[in-house]
Scaffold this active site. Structure first.
Site, PDB file in Angstrom:
ATOM      1  N   ASP A  67       1.555  -7.289  -8.574  1.00  0.00           N
ATOM      2  CA  ASP A  67      -0.211  -6.405  -8.177  1.00  0.00           C
ATOM      3  C   ASP A  67       0.078  -4.672  -8.575  1.00  0.00           C
ATOM      4  O   ASP A  67       0.801  -4.805  -9.150  1.00  0.00           O
ATOM      5  CB  ASP A  67       0.879  -5.955  -6.450  1.00  0.00           C
ATOM      6  CG  ASP A  67       2.013  -6.175  -5.789  1.00  0.00           C
ATOM      7  OD1 ASP A  67       3.176  -5.888  -7.497  1.00  0.00           O
ATOM      8  OD2 ASP A  67       2.705  -6.370  -5.169  1.00  0.00           O
ATOM      9  N   ASN A 136      10.603  -5.517   5.287  1.00  0.00           N
ATOM     10  CA  ASN A 136       9.804  -6.722   6.216  1.00  0.00           C
ATOM     11  C   ASN A 136       9.464  -8.130   5.770  1.00  0.00           C
ATOM     12  O   ASN A 136       9.245  -8.541   6.374  1.00  0.00           O
ATOM     13  CB  ASN A 136       9.014  -5.881   6.593  1.00  0.00           C
ATOM     14  CG  ASN A 136       8.085  -5.718   5.502  1.00  0.00           C
ATOM     15  OD1 ASN A 136       7.551  -5.915   4.493  1.00  0.00           O
ATOM     16  ND2 ASN A 136       6.462  -4.955   5.669  1.00  0.00           N
ATOM     17  N   HIS A 138       8.309  -9.112   2.820  1.00  0.00           N
ATOM     18  CA  HIS A 138       6.942  -9.297   2.087  1.00  0.00           C
ATOM     19  C   HIS A 138       7.313  -9.435   0.425  1.00  0.00           C
ATOM     20  O   HIS A 138       8.637  -8.754  -0.044  1.00  0.00           O
ATOM     21  CB  HIS A 138       6.327  -7.551   1.826  1.00  0.00           C
ATOM     22  CG  HIS A 138       6.049  -6.642   1.353  1.00  0.00           C
ATOM     23  ND1 HIS A 138       6.721  -5.857   2.002  1.00  0.00           N
ATOM     24  CD2 HIS A 138       6.964  -6.249   0.094  1.00  0.00           C
ATOM     25  CE1 HIS A 138       7.303  -4.554   1.462  1.00  0.00           C
ATOM     26  NE2 HIS A 138       6.803  -5.711  -0.424  1.00  0.00           N
ATOM     27  N   GLU A 143       2.512  -9.165   2.856  1.00  0.00           N
ATOM     28  CA  GLU A 143       2.737  -8.746   4.272  1.00  0.00           C
ATOM     29  C   GLU A 143       3.391  -9.522   5.296  1.00  0.00           C
ATOM     30  O   GLU A 143       2.389 -10.523   4.814  1.00  0.00           O
ATOM     31  CB  GLU A 143       1.757  -7.575   4.499  1.00  0.00           C
ATOM     32  CG  GLU A 143       1.647  -6.026   3.702  1.00  0.00           C
ATOM     33  CD  GLU A 143       2.832  -5.245   3.560  1.00  0.00           C
ATOM     34  OE1 GLU A 143       4.406  -5.499   4.367  1.00  0.00           O
ATOM     35  OE2 GLU A 143       2.417  -4.303   3.504  1.00  0.00           O
TER      36      GLU A 143
END
Ligand code: GLP
Length: 255
Positions: A67, A136, A138, A143
């Site tokens: 990314d 979280n 990801h 996400e």
């Protein structure tokens, strides 16, 4: 899934590096998927050491990073281009033409994302994908709520992720809102996954990834569907796991 829990961060980094080095020695033209974040830093340091001291050769390796932030130039010190250059690329003998990262400055995001997917296919797919994990759950910048079949595309970062990243920027407003990221489907197409996690802040995410229900709300949980996934954690990140795990991959026989 193979879960390896090591005593501390240094040992988890060394263990993960051993796995990468093993795959690279077996296939010198390995297609290696790379991740950013603080967790893989120890792994990269150890790979650099193996390159410098033991001649681990990256000259035929192709890399694809997961990314990149949208709007950050490669020279920006918080861009993932800059991170990879300073923490890994400039210390090993990778050939520049085989190094790929998403282009956060592209004028045509969709065309770029399609090209990135095609480029991965051109090289025969990713052999080994290194992954970190967000608090979280990801992976890359997929996400919670990301399609589990998603491909490389632009994603809006959640508040949680932007808060976690704020420490790297002087002003909160400077934290990018968007990123180009490989999709969950892109990651799952890699022949092997190697996820690293460190510290108690990752314990819930690791529990969800390895033992939780498979859900788009915990994108990392999809690795339970992968046939060759290895998770390496330190004691704190692995503290909530109830399933079986080992302390080294070397004695494990895969069928
Ligand atoms: C970012 C990256 C992820 C990484 C995560 C965790 O969100 N896009 O690829 O896994 O951060 O980073 P850290 O290892 O610093 O906790």
């Amino acid at each position: 899934m193979l879960v390896i829990i090591k005593e501390d961060y240094d040992k988890l980094s060394a263990e993960a590096a051993k796995i990468v080095a093993d795959r690279l020695r077996k296939k010198p033209n390995l297609v290696l998927g790379l991740a950013t974040g603080s967790t893989p830093l120890g792994l990269y340091k150890e790979l650099i050491r193996l390159h410098q001291n033991e001649g681990l050769d990256f000259s035929k390796v192709t890399t694809f990073n997961l990314d990149e932030y949208v709007g950050l130039a490669p020279t920006h010190d918080q861009s993932y281009h800059y991170f990879m250059k300073t923490n890994f690329f400039e210390h090993v003998n990778l050939a520049k033409r085989f190094v790929h990262l998403p282009d956060g400055m592209t004028k045509d995001v969709n065309a770029f994302c399609q090209w990135y997917e095609e480029r991965i296919s051109e090289f025969g797919g990713i052999d080994l994908q290194i992954l970190g994990i967000g608090q979280n759950g990801h992976i890359a910048f997929n996400e919670p709520g990301s399609s589990l079949g998603s491909r490389t595309r632009i994603k809006t970062l959640t508040k949680n992720t932007r808060q976690a990243n704020a420490r790297f920027f002087e002003q909160n407003e400077e934290v990018p809102k968007y990123a180009i990221t490989m999709g969950v489907g892109t990651i799952m197409d890699a022949k092997e996954l190697l996820l690293v996690a460190n510290g108690e802040g990752k314990a819930d995410a690791i529990k969800g990834a390895c033992e939780g229900p498979i859900s788009a709300m915990a994108p990392a949980s999809i690795i339970q569907m992968h046939r060759n996934a290895i998770v390496v954690t330190d004691k704190s990140a692995g503290a909530k796991l109830q399933g079986s795990y080992v302390d080294s991959w070397e004695n494990v026989v895969f069928d």
